[in-house]
Scaffold this active site. Structure first.
Site, PDB file in Angstrom:
ATOM      1  N   CYS A   1      39.508  45.389  42.864  1.00 38.59           N
ATOM      2  CA  CYS A   1      40.572  44.626  42.198  1.00 38.59           C
ATOM      3  C   CYS A   1      41.714  44.219  43.117  1.00 38.59           C
ATOM      4  O   CYS A   1      41.914  43.035  43.374  1.00 38.59           O
ATOM      5  CB  CYS A   1      41.131  45.434  41.037  1.00 38.59           C
ATOM      6  SG  CYS A   1      39.893  45.823  39.800  1.00 38.59           S
TER       7      CYS A   1
HETATM    8  N1  LIG Z   1      36.007  48.305  38.532  1.00 43.35           N
HETATM    9  C1  LIG Z   1      37.183  48.244  37.953  1.00 43.35           C
HETATM   10  O1  LIG Z   1      37.918  49.220  37.927  1.00 43.35           O
HETATM   11  C2  LIG Z   1      37.669  46.978  37.268  1.00 43.35           C
HETATM   12  C3  LIG Z   1      38.841  47.060  36.505  1.00 43.35           C
HETATM   13  C4  LIG Z   1      39.277  45.925  35.831  1.00 43.35           C
HETATM   14  C5  LIG Z   1      38.579  44.736  35.947  1.00 43.35           C
HETATM   15  N2  LIG Z   1      37.455  44.674  36.723  1.00 43.35           N
HETATM   16  C6  LIG Z   1      36.770  43.383  36.757  1.00 43.35           C
HETATM   17  O2  LIG Z   1      35.614  43.475  35.931  1.00 43.35           O
HETATM   18  C7  LIG Z   1      34.541  42.708  36.475  1.00 43.35           C
HETATM   19  C8  LIG Z   1      33.323  43.577  36.714  1.00 43.35           C
HETATM   20  O3  LIG Z   1      33.685  44.581  37.642  1.00 43.35           O
HETATM   21  P1  LIG Z   1      32.842  45.898  37.839  1.00 43.35           P
HETATM   22  O4  LIG Z   1      33.675  46.801  38.660  1.00 43.35           O
HETATM   23  O5  LIG Z   1      32.293  46.397  36.548  1.00 43.35           O
HETATM   24  O6  LIG Z   1      31.628  45.313  38.724  1.00 43.35           O
HETATM   25  P2  LIG Z   1      30.236  46.045  39.048  1.00 43.35           P
HETATM   26  O7  LIG Z   1      29.737  45.433  40.306  1.00 43.35           O
HETATM   27  O8  LIG Z   1      30.389  47.529  38.950  1.00 43.35           O
HETATM   28  O9  LIG Z   1      29.297  45.606  37.849  1.00 43.35           O
HETATM   29  C9  LIG Z   1      28.858  44.312  37.640  1.00 43.35           C
HETATM   30  C10 LIG Z   1      27.477  44.359  37.028  1.00 43.35           C
HETATM   31  O10 LIG Z   1      27.091  43.015  36.739  1.00 43.35           O
HETATM   32  C11 LIG Z   1      25.718  42.879  37.066  1.00 43.35           C
HETATM   33  N3  LIG Z   1      25.452  41.457  37.241  1.00 43.35           N
HETATM   34  C12 LIG Z   1      25.722  40.665  38.286  1.00 43.35           C
HETATM   35  N4  LIG Z   1      25.351  39.388  38.038  1.00 43.35           N
HETATM   36  C13 LIG Z   1      24.840  39.390  36.786  1.00 43.35           C
HETATM   37  C14 LIG Z   1      24.292  38.386  35.962  1.00 43.35           C
HETATM   38  N5  LIG Z   1      24.203  37.117  36.373  1.00 43.35           N
HETATM   39  N6  LIG Z   1      23.850  38.741  34.745  1.00 43.35           N
HETATM   40  C15 LIG Z   1      23.938  40.027  34.328  1.00 43.35           C
HETATM   41  N7  LIG Z   1      24.449  41.018  35.062  1.00 43.35           N
HETATM   42  C16 LIG Z   1      24.891  40.707  36.282  1.00 43.35           C
HETATM   43  C17 LIG Z   1      25.519  43.736  38.286  1.00 43.35           C
HETATM   44  O11 LIG Z   1      24.163  44.092  38.464  1.00 43.35           O
HETATM   45  C18 LIG Z   1      26.410  44.940  37.944  1.00 43.35           C
HETATM   46  O12 LIG Z   1      25.696  45.923  37.239  1.00 43.35           O
HETATM   47  C19 LIG Z   1      35.111  42.068  37.741  1.00 43.35           C
HETATM   48  O13 LIG Z   1      35.621  40.817  37.428  1.00 43.35           O
HETATM   49  C20 LIG Z   1      36.249  42.999  38.114  1.00 43.35           C
HETATM   50  O14 LIG Z   1      37.238  42.333  38.867  1.00 43.35           O
HETATM   51  C21 LIG Z   1      36.978  45.770  37.365  1.00 43.35           C
END
Ligand SMILES: NC(=O)c1ccc[n+]([C@@H]2O[C@H](COP(=O)([O-])OP(=O)(O)OC[C@H]3O[C@@H](n4cnc5c(N)ncnc54)[C@H](O)[C@@H]3O)[C@@H](O)[C@H]2O)c1
Length: 441
Positions: free
Chosen positions: A278
């Protein structure tokens, strides 16, 4: 809810955000379908296991067994779901510009299944329409411009008329055992007032307090503001650490004293550089979008500059510490403690530890690492030469120990007998456990 739908919602992207959110909905009694393109994650969920350290396997197993949580990579199942919540990655590309391709690909994949069919079509009013919510952090306008366009093109439907569209940012706090998805107030913005109502109806099932805002853009902007606030304040304490350090003042002592002020102050802590999915990334989503409106984002750029320079400061301190025992960086063995970007989690994305390893090795050091939560370095786009390297024992002999992450094990370890210098970038070693040659960085 309509009569013949199989799922209350489908969560797309079962990562650090999607998995806990899906489980929270399931615990609240919803029937949740998890969709992901990663077959390994689907397999783990089907087997009732967790692949994220701070999410207990029992939580996954209980919801799968109860029939409230299932996983698949078949996107046509969206057809069977009342709502779709998108939690896919939003990284920066190699030019440090927003890469929303994951969102757009997801939009293309689900668009053909947005139409409600048969009996469900007959349901009157807004509750009879499918809801799509974006949760991925992104710049204002992604939902009502980019995602809307892809969904409308692929479905032949009109957003806000034939289906609902909303944005609701995630506020996951990884590694914080007190953080409960249901307890964290959730900001929600809809494309239309009816979209907002439908999104509130969905989230109201699992989240205690909702914070409705007037548009998807306001919701997108809220999330960016939260992360920019952190980035700028972390940069400020990083800068003060260096200034105070050269005056012989301990920044950590100053923060502890300052935070006793009961109003108008909030503590932020210095470190070896930014990490995670983030804070190093999200502010630049706004920078990119602001250019379209002719605005520079000076605070964001300056904070980025200061935070990005922190690993150089740490490398300089390592050089000083080695110098104090008559050794150069070149040829020295360094044991780095902690690869995860944050204490007590297994998430190593964008971790400054990687930058430290690369910088120290480019100066001729040999760096081993120890991290109980990252046994082996995975292949990533940014640090592929390090892939395959394994965590060594914490007792591995070295010329210097460098603490990069404040994992509990590192905090409670007694280093008093260590004969080599210890550089602590997190001020995490208790005074009674510090060796003779102890350096803050
Ligand atoms: N990790 C955090 O603490 C956090 C906090 C707030 C917001 N976010 C935001 O949330 C979003 C996701 O972050 P995250 O940390 O969960 O990411 P992550 O990489 O842990 O998870 C993303 C998932 O999406 C899957 N994926 C990718 N492309 C795909 C598709 N086309 N169809 C289906 N699945 C698909 C991946 O395989 C993975 O399992 C981002 O925008 C991030 O900025 C993350």
């Amino acid at each position: 809810m309509t009569q013949d739908s199989k799922f209350d919602l489908a969560i797309i992207g079962l990562g650090y955000v999607g998995l806990p959110l899906g489980l929270q909905f399931a615990k609240s009694g919803c029937r949740v379908l998890g969709l992901d393109i990663d077959p390994a994650k689907i397999k783990e969920i089907e087997a009732g296991r967790s692949y994220i350290r701070h999410i207990p396997a029992e939580d996954v197993a209980a919801q799968v067994k109860a029939g409230r949580f299932s996983a698949s990579s078949d996107f046509s199942l969206v057809h069977e779901s009342e709502a779709v919540v998108i939690c896919v990655p939003t990284p920066l590309n190699k030019n440090r510009e927003p890469d929303i391709s994951y969102i757009l690909k997801t939009g293309e994949a689900i668009a053909p299944y947005l139409k409600l069919q048969g009996e469900r079509r007959e349901v009157e009013g807004s509750m009879g329409k499918k809801l799509v919510v974006l949760e991925s952090t992104t710049y204002p306008g992604t939902t009502d411009e980019d995602l809307k366009k892809v969904l409308e093109k692929g479905s032949g439907l009109k957003a806000g008329v034939d289906f609902h569209l909303a944005f609701s940012p995630e506020r996951e706090d990884p590694g914080n055992p007190q953080s409960k998805v249901a307890e964290i107030p959730k900001v929600v913005g809809g494309l239309t007032p009816a979209c907002l109502e439908r999104a509130k109806e969905l989230y109201g099932k699992a989240i205690k307090k909702l914070v409705p805002v007037s548009s998807t853009r306001a919701a997108e902007a809220t999330k960016l503001m939260e992360n920019i606030f952190r980035s700028v304040n972390i940069a400020l304490v990083n800068e003060l650490k260096i200034i105070y350090g050269s005056m012989g003042i301990d920044i950590w002592e100053v923060i502890e004293a300052a935070k006793t002020k009961p109003f108008g102050f909030m503590p932020f802590y210095p470190g070896p550089g930014l990490g995670g999915h983030c804070i190093p990334i999200d502010p630049f989503y706004l920078t990119w979008k602001a250019r379209e409106y002719g605005h520079p984002t000076r605070f964001i750029e300056l904070a980025g500059e200061i935070n990005t320079a922190m690993p150089d400061h740490v490398v300089a301190r390592v050089g000083e510490a080695l110098n104090s025992v008559g050794k150069p960086i070149k040829g020295s063995k360094i044991l780095l403690l902690g690869l995860a970007y944050k204490a007590d989690i297994d998430d190593d994305r964008e971790s400054p530890s990687y930058i430290l390893i690369e910088k120290l090795e480019s100066k001729g050091a040999q760096v081993d690492y120890h991290d109980p939560y990252v046994p082996v370095i995975r292949k990533t786009r940014e640090h592929s030469p390090l892939a395959g390297r394994k965590s060594v024992s914490m007792d591995t002999p070295s010329d210097l120990v460098l603490i990069s992450t404040a994992h509990e094990q590192f905090k409670s370890h007694n280093y008093a007998d260590l004969r080599t210098p210890l550089v602590d970038t997190r001020n995490c070693v208790l005074p009674q456990y510090r060796p003779k040659s102890y350096w803050q960085a």
